[in-house]
Structures are given as structure tokens and as C-alpha cells.
Design a protein around this motif. Sequence first.
Motif, PDB file in Angstrom:
ATOM      1  N   GLY D  29       0.801  -1.218   0.000  1.00 62.39           N
ATOM      2  CA  GLY D  29       0.000   0.000   0.000  1.00 62.39           C
ATOM      3  C   GLY D  29       0.835   1.268   0.000  1.00 62.39           C
ATOM      4  N   PHE D  30       1.906   1.293  -0.790  1.00 59.17           N
ATOM      5  CA  PHE D  30       2.749   2.492  -0.793  1.00 59.17           C
ATOM      6  C   PHE D  30       2.095   3.657  -1.530  1.00 59.17           C
ATOM      7  CE2 PHE D  30       7.224   2.509   0.872  1.00 59.17           C
ATOM      8  CZ  PHE D  30       6.946   1.601   1.864  1.00 59.17           C
ATOM      9  N   HIS D  31       1.054   3.373  -2.262  1.00 61.90           N
ATOM     10  CA  HIS D  31       0.283   4.479  -2.814  1.00 61.90           C
ATOM     11  C   HIS D  31      -0.175   5.383  -1.657  1.00 61.90           C
ATOM     12  CE1 HIS D  31      -2.126   6.578  -5.732  1.00 61.90           C
ATOM     13  NE2 HIS D  31      -3.179   6.488  -4.920  1.00 61.90           N
ATOM     14  N   LYS D  32      -0.801   4.775  -0.678  1.00 65.93           N
ATOM     15  CA  LYS D  32      -1.272   5.550   0.475  1.00 65.93           C
ATOM     16  C   LYS D  32      -0.120   6.029   1.353  1.00 65.93           C
ATOM     17  CE  LYS D  32      -5.978   3.831   0.957  1.00 65.93           C
ATOM     18  NZ  LYS D  32      -6.819   2.865   1.692  1.00 65.93           N
ATOM     19  N   PHE D  33       0.864   5.153   1.530  1.00 68.83           N
ATOM     20  CA  PHE D  33       2.006   5.520   2.372  1.00 68.83           C
ATOM     21  C   PHE D  33       2.685   6.778   1.835  1.00 68.83           C
ATOM     22  CE2 PHE D  33       6.463   5.330   3.674  1.00 68.83           C
ATOM     23  CZ  PHE D  33       6.357   5.074   5.020  1.00 68.83           C
ATOM     24  N   SER D  34       2.898   6.791   0.515  1.00 66.06           N
ATOM     25  CA  SER D  34       3.616   7.936  -0.073  1.00 66.06           C
ATOM     26  C   SER D  34       2.778   9.211   0.016  1.00 66.06           C
ATOM     27  CB  SER D  34       3.995   7.636  -1.528  1.00 66.06           C
ATOM     28  OG  SER D  34       2.837   7.412  -2.301  1.00 66.06           O
ATOM     29  N   SER D  35       1.480   9.068  -0.021  1.00 70.81           N
ATOM     30  CA  SER D  35       0.710  10.318   0.075  1.00 70.81           C
ATOM     31  C   SER D  35       0.579  10.747   1.546  1.00 70.81           C
ATOM     32  CB  SER D  35      -0.638  10.188  -0.635  1.00 70.81           C
ATOM     33  OG  SER D  35      -1.603   9.651   0.213  1.00 70.81           O
ATOM     34  N   LYS D  36       0.462   9.798   2.452  1.00 69.19           N
ATOM     35  CA  LYS D  36       0.393  10.167   3.875  1.00 69.19           C
ATOM     36  C   LYS D  36       1.637  10.924   4.321  1.00 69.19           C
ATOM     37  CE  LYS D  36      -0.281   8.985   8.520  1.00 69.19           C
ATOM     38  NZ  LYS D  36      -1.418   8.785   9.389  1.00 69.19           N
ATOM     39  N   TYR D  37       2.815  10.463   3.864  1.00 67.77           N
ATOM     40  CA  TYR D  37       4.054  11.108   4.305  1.00 67.77           C
ATOM     41  C   TYR D  37       4.595  12.079   3.255  1.00 67.77           C
ATOM     42  CZ  TYR D  37       3.724   7.810   8.140  1.00 67.77           C
ATOM     43  OH  TYR D  37       3.275   7.105   9.232  1.00 67.77           O
ATOM     44  N   ASP D  38       3.662  12.560   2.392  1.00 69.29           N
ATOM     45  CA  ASP D  38       3.995  13.640   1.461  1.00 69.29           C
ATOM     46  C   ASP D  38       5.236  13.412   0.621  1.00 69.29           C
ATOM     47  OD1 ASP D  38       1.869  15.391   2.041  1.00 69.29           O
ATOM     48  OD2 ASP D  38       2.864  15.937   3.930  1.00 69.29           O
ATOM     49  N   PHE D  39       5.297  12.277  -0.034  1.00 70.69           N
ATOM     50  CA  PHE D  39       6.416  12.045  -0.959  1.00 70.69           C
ATOM     51  C   PHE D  39       6.350  13.081  -2.073  1.00 70.69           C
ATOM     52  CE2 PHE D  39       7.863   7.350  -0.617  1.00 70.69           C
ATOM     53  CZ  PHE D  39       7.742   7.364   0.751  1.00 70.69           C
ATOM     54  N   GLU D  40       7.508  13.483  -2.550  1.00 71.25           N
ATOM     55  CA  GLU D  40       7.514  14.315  -3.740  1.00 71.25           C
ATOM     56  C   GLU D  40       7.095  13.503  -4.946  1.00 71.25           C
ATOM     57  OE1 GLU D  40      10.933  16.810  -4.521  1.00 71.25           O
ATOM     58  OE2 GLU D  40      11.126  17.115  -2.335  1.00 71.25           O
TER      59      GLU D  40
END
Lengths: 262, 262, 262, 262
Positions: D29-40
Motif C-alpha cells: 500500500g505504498f500508494h497511500k504511504f507515499s501520500s500520507k508522508y507527502d512524498f515528492e
Amino acid sequence: SRYEYVKNFERESILLPETYIVIRVDGRGFHKFSSKYDFEKPNDLCALEVMNSAALKLMETIPNIIMAYGDSDEYSFLLQRRCDLFERREFKLISTFASTITAYYQYYWSQSFPEKPLQPDRLPTFDARTVCYPTKELVKDYFRWRQVDCHINNLYNTTFWSLVKSGLTTQEAENRLIGTLSSDKHEILFKEFGINYNNEPEIYKKGTIFVRELDFESDVNIDLSKRQAQRLQKKLKKSEIKKLHCDIIKDEFWDCRPWLFS
Amino acid sequence: SRYEYVKNFERESILLPETYIVIRVDGRGFHKFSSKYDFEKPNDLCALEVMNSAALKLMETIPNIIMAYGDSDEYSFLLQRRCDLFERREFKLISTFASTITAYYQYYWSQSFPEKPLQPDRLPTFDARTVCYPTKELVKDYFRWRQVDCHINNLYNTTFWSLVKSGLTTQEAENRLIGTLSSDKHEILFKEFGINYNNEPEIYKKGTIFVRELDFESDVNIDLSKRQAQRLQKKLKKSEIKKLHCDIIKDEFWDCRPWLFS
Amino acid sequence: SRYEYVKNFERESILLPETYIVIRVDGRGFHKFSSKYDFEKPNDLCALEVMNSAALKLMETIPNIIMAYGDSDEYSFLLQRRCDLFERREFKLISTFASTITAYYQYYWSQSFPEKPLQPDRLPTFDARTVCYPTKELVKDYFRWRQVDCHINNLYNTTFWSLVKSGLTTQEAENRLIGTLSSDKHEILFKEFGINYNNEPEIYKKGTIFVRELDFESDVNIDLSKRQAQRLQKKLKKSEIKKLHCDIIKDEFWDCRPWLFS
Amino acid sequence: SRYEYVKNFERESILLPETYIVIRVDGRGFHKFSSKYDFEKPNDLCALEVMNSAALKLMETIPNIIMAYGDSDEYSFLLQRRCDLFERREFKLISTFASTITAYYQYYWSQSFPEKPLQPDRLPTFDARTVCYPTKELVKDYFRWRQVDCHINNLYNTTFWSLVKSGLTTQEAENRLIGTLSSDKHEILFKEFGINYNNEPEIYKKGTIFVRELDFESDVNIDLSKRQAQRLQKKLKKSEIKKLHCDIIKDEFWDCRPWLFS
Ligand SMILES: Nc1nc2c(ncn2[C@H]2C[C@H](O)[C@@H](COP(=O)(O)OP(=O)(O)OP(=O)(O)O)O2)c(=O)[nH]1
Ligand SMILES: Nc1nc2c(ncn2[C@H]2C[C@H](O)[C@@H](COP(=O)(O)OP(=O)(O)OP(=O)(O)O)O2)c(=O)[nH]1
Ligand SMILES: Nc1nc2c(ncn2[C@H]2C[C@H](O)[C@@H](COP(=O)(O)OP(=O)(O)OP(=O)(O)O)O2)c(=O)[nH]1
Ligand SMILES: Nc1nc2c(ncn2[C@H]2C[C@H](O)[C@@H](COP(=O)(O)OP(=O)(O)OP(=O)(O)O)O2)c(=O)[nH]1
Ligand SMILES: O=P(O)(O)OP(=O)(O)OP(=O)(O)O
Ligand SMILES: O=P(O)(O)OP(=O)(O)OP(=O)(O)O
Ligand SMILES: O=P(O)(O)OP(=O)(O)OP(=O)(O)O
Ligand SMILES: O=P(O)(O)OP(=O)(O)OP(=O)(O)O
Ligand SMILES: [Mg+2]
Ligand SMILES: [Mg+2]
Ligand SMILES: [Mg+2]
Ligand SMILES: [Mg+2]
Ligand SMILES: [Mg+2]
Ligand SMILES: [Mg+2]
Ligand SMILES: [Mg+2]
Ligand SMILES: [Mg+2]
Ligand SMILES: [Mg+2]
Ligand SMILES: [Mg+2]
Ligand SMILES: [Mg+2]
Ligand SMILES: [Mg+2]
């Protein structure tokens, strides 16, 4: 029907692609089978040929088998690396090989031994297993393993039955052979029975090889183009299956037949 | 020998303990087999009995089989939950069942059909598979599934061949039956051919059940003491194997035979 | 892309439907981990609670887990019989549980032990495995096995470290305990150290149980209608997870909680 | 204890010897992970380097890993053909890799992002799987597959986010890209945003390779004597692990590194 859901409990096992599949069948309880139907000891040529006929027929039926090796009550079949027989489903392969060798064995038995009809309480049956080998070196070693095994058993059996035929009990013969080396057995055979083991029939010493045979072309390359590969497959299908009793431990047998691993 | 390491490539698959193992065998290419040896259509009683004899013999040989069900070219064998046959090794089970049913089928065929000798290019062979079921309800549903399948096929085949025998081509008969319900087929049979499907032989409609039979004792409990369990096993070994063509979809068959799941 | 064919080499393993799945995770090399981070001996309550928090969180995240049991560096999670988590794919289950327990353990560690920051050369990691059990009796015995193991280890460790703290070397303590029975250890503890083992904290003697708890209704039947079953599932989802350190060897724990096996 | 018998229900799966084992881990679920922690978007260099650090550390810890390739939230690790890590037990391999990458990722995250502390409701976790390849050609194609995938995704994402940053909604951007070829995306980037895709950072276009590096000796033969093989293993253990972002689709990378398949 509403009961079809039970089919979901079936499992499938797919053998790893691009590995060489070996399928070995082995007679179940042939110790008793051979004594019930009075096999000659240590080797019953006629019975061995029933086994050979069954294996050959199986190989003719399934073009994916590129070679086979057998001795005693067992046979090993080598499938080509890219073989897609039954989509490589292990249970189909195992059950089909076990069933087919059984059917042919019984058939050829009734042809060869009309005087020894099979009785329902002791019919010939076989187990089967698959083994996958990732490289051709391993495949060679597999077949070497079986031929060395054949040799060891045959040397032992030949000496053992010579002793028994000369008057020893089976127990005495067994004791006599405990701890003996290969060379000791050769000597017993020669000194006590005048038998030069090396002159024994090749089929007993080496077992039987069936191999799809091509004219040797030094250039049968391993890395063929797609078109060359298809041409080779066609040739193999039409090729003659040769019966041999030769050495497969040394490299020569393999070096002359690059198509086995193409 | 130095080659023995190749044996390490063999894999083993052990079926989950304390599950009910079902082994199903199915004739390979019996469509062609039945037409080559002129089976009667839709059902050849003699051929079915060859199959039944083979299955019964197999069941007699292997005491772990508590019941069996078959129709057409297939048979399902139920092993007891605690069964340790071949240490539950899947490949041994599959290959042995495939091989043994093949051997017996050929044997009984030659007894029953001396006038139809088997020919090497079309011998009867079988595939085999194992399935594990964790509960007895699932086991019941498994056998229900097979009997429903038998019923559906037999109703179809009976109607189909009635139509064909009355003059339709096979293609026309097929078209006629597309989209028909069970009740439609009953009606065709009755109205057009005067056949009351319910009066058809039970063996065709229901298939064949072999079951190790005990006197019904309402108290054959599921939770037996160790000693009671051993006594039950002994009784089962000596018990008669009964041949039935009854309904196994309703609960009655199962409720009367608690020992099947003990 | 033209390379996608390599995905065909992936294998899948689907766990048998309608069996109870247990997933056990166990800390890798926790002998060294516990000494590196100065765990109290024989039991570090704080560290145990890190493990418990991690397990509880995992259980909260995955509603299919109906109960869990843990002690030392291990935890076992019980999935419901009909559970379809990851379509019962073994590798997904194994890797997800191993990964998730690792993530939570590290997280709660850093909350509980700010004074003992984890160092990259010894992070806490876990292996994981699945086991399938076809009956609830087996599931009970599984958890009994783990609790008996907890008891045996804790009695040993308590005695061992008492001896060591009293001045023996670890080697001497080990020797002293060779061949001793459970009762001997009780006696050593009582006579030499004034410790009544029965008064030791329950969490050490019995481990920790997390269980989704319902009001006990004697009529929580095993054979529920479909609608009743759905209602039960809903209740379970909303139910509180209780933390216990009680006996799970005797029947009582299980008899009071029929929903564990519904 | 009397309950230990339940351990017999555990199954083992041993990966075929002498095949190349690849273990791939992938963020859950890195789609959500990356948006939760504001990935560039599309690429967060810092987050990628957390992943890289975790993979490198794992590789340093396990000398049997000869190379690794990663991009986005995934990493693939190649074990040597003769590797006997955990006796090739699949479940140990899967769970250990899943757990270890999780532990390192969390650790390096907290080092790299002190300002973005991980929250217990969304910790980074990973699944893991093993795949066996019998030949080195297949291994090369495996890594080519991953790098092609990286390229395709990155070209898409770069174009997609350029469109979004220029004012399109995500839905509009998606629609715009439906049916476009690689060349179309290059053109959009160049014409509309002045971006020459070829000048994008190599780490985004090619992913990251870690490889145990030796001095190239043209004579690093595949068929080594036993002693040469041991010497090579020693060298590899001491060798430096190099970090690259180069092409692994063309032959050059592989031809220069024969030791990968020794
Ligand atoms: N007399 C005689 N016996 C033979 C001949 N070929 C095979 N046999 C017997 C000798 C061995 O006892 C037996 C083959 O050995 P196996 O290891 O396969 O054992 P067996 O089949 O009895 O048991 P198994 O079910 O395979 O575990 O078959 C033969 O030509 N003549
Ligand atoms: N005429 C006739 N045919 C039968 C009888 N029993 C079975 N068969 C035929 C009808 C079916 O075509 C065939 C059994 O169907 P299967 O689904 O097992 O197909 P088949 O064995 O041809 O292929 P397979 O190798 O199992 O996939 O056997 C019979 O008593 N009479
Ligand atoms: N001092 C102390 N040690 C503990 C505590 N809990 C667990 N341990 C240690 C004691 C054991 O050496 C170890 C757990 O035993 P295992 O059989 O799981 O062995 P270990 O994890 O070392 O190796 P493994 O990777 O599981 O094979 O963890 C604790 O609360 N205090
Ligand atoms: N913004 C941003 N997103 C990234 C970056 N690296 C990975 N991601 C996101 C993009 C993808 O949505 C996701 C990786 O795709 P996956 O196919 O692995 O899907 P996901 O992990 O969501 O689901 P999964 O559990 O693997 O099925 O991670 C990055 O550097 N920046
Ligand atoms: O020689 P094998 O491989 O058949 O060895 P075995 O001892 O007969 O074992 P199995 O029970 O697998 O046939
Ligand atoms: O009816 P089955 O289960 O034999 O189904 P199938 O389509 O014949 O499949 P298989 O190739 O497994 O025999
Ligand atoms: O107690 P276990 O089941 O973990 O037993 P083990 O000896 O640690 O074996 P494993 O290597 O499977 O963890
Ligand atoms: O890309 P993959 O192999 O992860 O494919 P997936 O669709 O994510 O499948 P899985 O559920 O096996 O991760
Ligand atoms: Mg054997
Ligand atoms: Mg044998
Ligand atoms: Mg043999
Ligand atoms: Mg079929
Ligand atoms: Mg059939
Ligand atoms: Mg059939
Ligand atoms: Mg362990
Ligand atoms: Mg541990
Ligand atoms: Mg432990
Ligand atoms: Mg995925
Ligand atoms: Mg992902
Ligand atoms: Mg991904």
C-alpha cells in the motif's frame, strides 16, 4: 450443481519451467512379483524385455521423451527442457506415467508369457515420481547414478546367485559377501566359477538406453535460432528410437548427442 | 556412489494429517476408448462392471479405503481420516492408485471381454488426483457432487441417444437439447419414447457405491475411546464390502453409517 | 514487455480451505537481542509488553484474527476457519505477518525504551510460518502446546537465574538443573530462595492471550444459519479484544468461547 | 509435552537446488504511504534513498546476495546458484527478507526524516516472494523485466505529474495519456514542458543496482575448479558493494560480471 464448490479443494503443482523433468517409474514389490512368476536369477532376459517393450512403447506414444534408461524393475524418462506436456502438471504426469507403464507391461507380459498368465492377486504395478534438474550436467549425473546403481546391483546379484547355485544357502551367500569390494566379487566369480564378469551380457551390466537418434552433426548447436529449433523438433519426431546397452557414465555418450539438451 | 547427490532434488508432498483424503481416478480419453471397443450407448453394463470389479478389488487390497463411488470412467476412493497409507505421501498415493486401477481394469476386461482383446494402441489408462477435506460435511458434499454429476450426464445421454436412435443425427440431437431443463428431458423421454426415466436401472442413474458395512448401532459414536476405536478398526477390516446403487445425496445414507467418519 | 514471461516462474501456494490457519512469528536471534539491550532476567516485563502491544495492534488491524497467544519472543495468531485473507495465499500471509509484527515491534520499542535506541546492527526481526489445522480439537492442542512450553521454559529460567543470582556460574546452574523434574525446581525455588513459584506473575507463567470477546451465550451454536453467522461476524468485529493471562490448557477457556470456532 | 504432535502439521518447502533464487520485496500500500508522508511526485529522492539504504544494509548482512535491483517501493535480491541460506527453506527466506527490509526501512526512515515521525496507523510494511530460475539467461531477463517496468512507470509518472502541475486535474491528465506511446510522452514532455526525458536523473530512469564488484578479469571462468571457486567466494565476501544506476538490459552489464553466475 450447488456441490461444485468442493472442486476448489483440489491443488495443482506445476513443475518449474525450463528445467529438465525426469520421471522415474519403479515396480512395486517386484521382489515378490519376480519370485511368484519364477523369474530367472539374477536376470530374467524375457522379463527385462517386457519392461523394455513397455518403456519403448510409452516413449513412442509421448514424443516429448527424448531418452529413457532402465534396469531391473525401473525406468527413467527424460523430457525435453521446454516440454509442456500436460502443462507440466505434476499429478497428471505422475499418474499418467504410472498408469501407462502398467498398461503396457501387462499387455506385453501376456504376449511374451502366454504360459504364465497374470493372477489378480499379484498384478504388476508401478509407482512414479518426477524430479526437476536445472542443468544438463545434473541430468547426466542423474543417469550416471542409475547406471552405477545397475552395475553395483548386478555385480552383487551375479556373485550372490553363483554362490547359491554352487550350494550355499542364501544366508551363507549373504554373509560371504558382507564387506567385499567390487574387486573381491570379480575374483570370486573368476576363481570359483570361471566367470569373467566383463564378458557378462551388456544388457545386465549396463541396463538399457532408448534414445531418439539423429545423425551426428558436430554443429548441432545449443543456441539455435527459433527456426532451427523448430526444424530440430521435427527431425526428432521422425527420428528413430535406438536401443543401446552402452556406457553413459563417460562423457562420450553425451558429447555425441547435443540434441538431448537442445 | 558419487552421483547419489542427485536424489536431493526429489521433492515430497505430505497430505495434511487428520483430513479426509479422496482419491479420484478417471479414464484417459474414454470417449475414444468406448467407441473403439464398441461400448453400448449410452451405458455399457458389462464395461461398467469391469470398472466396478477393478474398484472393488482395489478396495479389498487397501483396507484404508472405507468407501468408493463410481460412474462412467471414474471412481472416487475415500480414505479414513487417520489413514497413514504411504505416510500420506501424495506421489505414492497418486501413482499407486493410477497404476493399480489400470492393472485391475485390464485384467477384468480380458476376463469379461475375451472377444474384444485389447490392442496396444488403445489400452485403458487412468489419471489420478488426491483431494483433502477437513470435515465430514465436505466429504458428503464431495460424493453428492459426483452423484449429481452422474445423474445430469445420464439423463442427458439417455435422451440424446434415444433421439439419435430414432433417426436424428448427433448434431440434430445436440441442438434439440440445447437449453432444455431436466424436466424437458424427462418429457421428451416419456412422450416421444415411452421411457419413464425413473424406471431406468439404478446403476445408470445413481452410479455404484462400495462401502464397508457394519451392523447399524445407533451408538457408533464419533468420539470413541482408544480401545473402542481399535475394536472398530478390526471390525471394519473383517466387514463385508457392500455394493449399492442408492441415493447418497440425502442424509439418510450418511446418518446410517457413522463409522465412515470415525 | 517481452520480458514479462519470467513472471510465469512464480509459484503460488493456497492454504486448504475450511481449515484453521495459525500463523506463528518468532523473534530471530532474540538470545542475542535480549542480551544486547539488557533485558531483565529471566523476564523483562517492559519488553514483553512491547511484544504484546505489537501483537495487539496487528490483531486490531486484521479482523480475521480471532485470538492470539504469545510468550517470550513468539506470538501465534488464529484465523477463523472460513477466513479468506489474501485468498489464503501462503506467501502473502507469511510475509505480511513477518513484516507487520516487525514494524509494530520497532515502533513500540521506540515508544517504551527511548533510553535504549535500536542500533542498525541488531534490529528486532521475526520469522513467520503458517500451519493449518482441520479440527478445533487440534487448534486447542496447538495453543496448549505453546502454553505448556511457556510454563516449562519459565520454570526452568526462574530457577536457573535464581541460582545464578545466588552466585553460581551459568555453567554450574545448568549442571545443577540437569535431570531435575518440575517438582525439583519448585523445591529448589522454595527451599533455597523462598520463592513460591505459584505466586509468580501470571504473565510469566501463562503468557498472554488476546481474544475477541463476546457476552457468553450458552446458545452460540456451531451450526448457525447464514444470517446468524453474518450477525456473529458483525458482533465480533465490534467486539472488544480482551487481554488475559489465564489457563488455556483446561477445557474451560474453550468451552466458554464457542465463537472461536464458529 | 503430549501436545507436541501438533508440530507435525507444519509443512516445509525447499527451493530446488542449483537454481538462482530471486527474492522480491514490495511495499504494501505504498500508494497511500507515499501520500500520507507527502512524498515528492513523481519521485522522492530522499524516500528512494531510505529504500536503497535498507536494501544495501540487508545485502551487507547476507553475503549470499550477489546483486540487488530496486525502484519505487520494491527490491529484488539475487542469491547465488549454490546458495544454501536457511537450507533454501522458502518460508524462512520469505519471512526473514520481509521482516529485515521492514526493520531497516523504518530505521533509516527515522534517521532521514526526523521531521516526519512514523505513525502507528501507517507503518511501512512489505510483502516478499521467492522465484527460482534455472538458467542465467532467465535471471538476466528477470532483471531486464524489472528495469523496463521502472522505465515505463517513470516515463508515465513524469509526464502525468508534469501535466497535473501545469493545471490539469488528475483525471484529465489520465485521459490525456490514454493510448499514448512512449514517443508521444517524450514529445509532450519536450514540447509542453521543455523537459528532455533523457536528461532526467538516472536513478529515476534506471533504478538502483547494488552489485558485489570484482576487478574484471576476462578469465573469470564459469567452470572453476573447487579451489578456484572457494577463492572466488572469499574475494566476493571481501568485495565492495557498488551502487549503480546503469542499463542492465543490454548485455554489457552482464558480460562484464561473470562472477554473478559462478
Ligand atoms: N530374479 C529376478 N529378480 C528381479 C529381476 N528384476 C528385478 N528383480 C527383483 C529384484 C529386486 O528384489 C526387485 C527390485 O528391487 P526394488 O528395490 O525395486 O524393490 P521392490 O520392487 O521389491 O520393492 P519397492 O516396491 O520397489 O519398494 O525386483 C530379474 O530379472 N530377475
Ligand atoms: N458409450 C459409452 N460411453 C461411455 C461409457 N462410460 C463412459 N463413456 C465415455 C463417455 C465419455 O465420453 C467418456 C468419459 O468422459 P470424460 O469426461 O472422462 O472424458 P474422456 O475420458 O474422453 O477424456 P479425459 O481424458 O478424461 O479428459 O467416456 C459407457 O458406458 N458407454
Ligand atoms: N532475558 C530475557 N530473555 C528473553 C526474554 N524473552 C525472550 N528472551 C530470550 C530467551 C531466549 O534465548 C530467546 C528466545 O528463544 P528462541 O528459541 O526463540 O531463540 P532465538 O530467538 O535466540 O533464536 P531463533 O532465531 O528463534 O532460532 O529470547 C526476556 O524477557 N528476558
Ligand atoms: N509520490 C511518490 N510515490 C511513490 C514513490 N515511490 C513509490 N511510490 C508509490 C507509487 C505507487 O502508487 C506505489 C507503488 O506501487 P505498487 O504497485 O507497489 O502499489 P502499492 O504499494 O500501493 O500496493 P501493493 O500493496 O503493492 O499492491 O508507491 C515516490 O518516490 N514518490
Ligand atoms: O530407491 P527409492 O528412491 O525408491 O527409495 P525408496 O527407499 O524405495 O523410497 P520410496 O518409498 O520413495 O520408493
Ligand atoms: O473433470 P476434471 O476435474 O477432470 O476436469 P478436467 O477439465 O478434465 O481437468 P483435468 O485436466 O484436471 O482432468
Ligand atoms: O521451535 P521452532 O519450530 O522454531 O524450531 P526451530 O528448531 O527453531 O526450527 P526453525 O528453524 O524452523 O525455526
Ligand atoms: O506486481 P505483482 O507481482 O505484485 O502483482 P500483484 O498484482 O501486485 O499481485 P500480488 O497480489 O501477488 O502482489
Ligand atoms: Mg522405491
Ligand atoms: Mg521396485
Ligand atoms: Mg527397483
Ligand atoms: Mg479430467
Ligand atoms: Mg475420462
Ligand atoms: Mg470421466
Ligand atoms: Mg525457530
Ligand atoms: Mg526466537
Ligand atoms: Mg522463541
Ligand atoms: Mg503486488
Ligand atoms: Mg507496493
Ligand atoms: Mg511496487
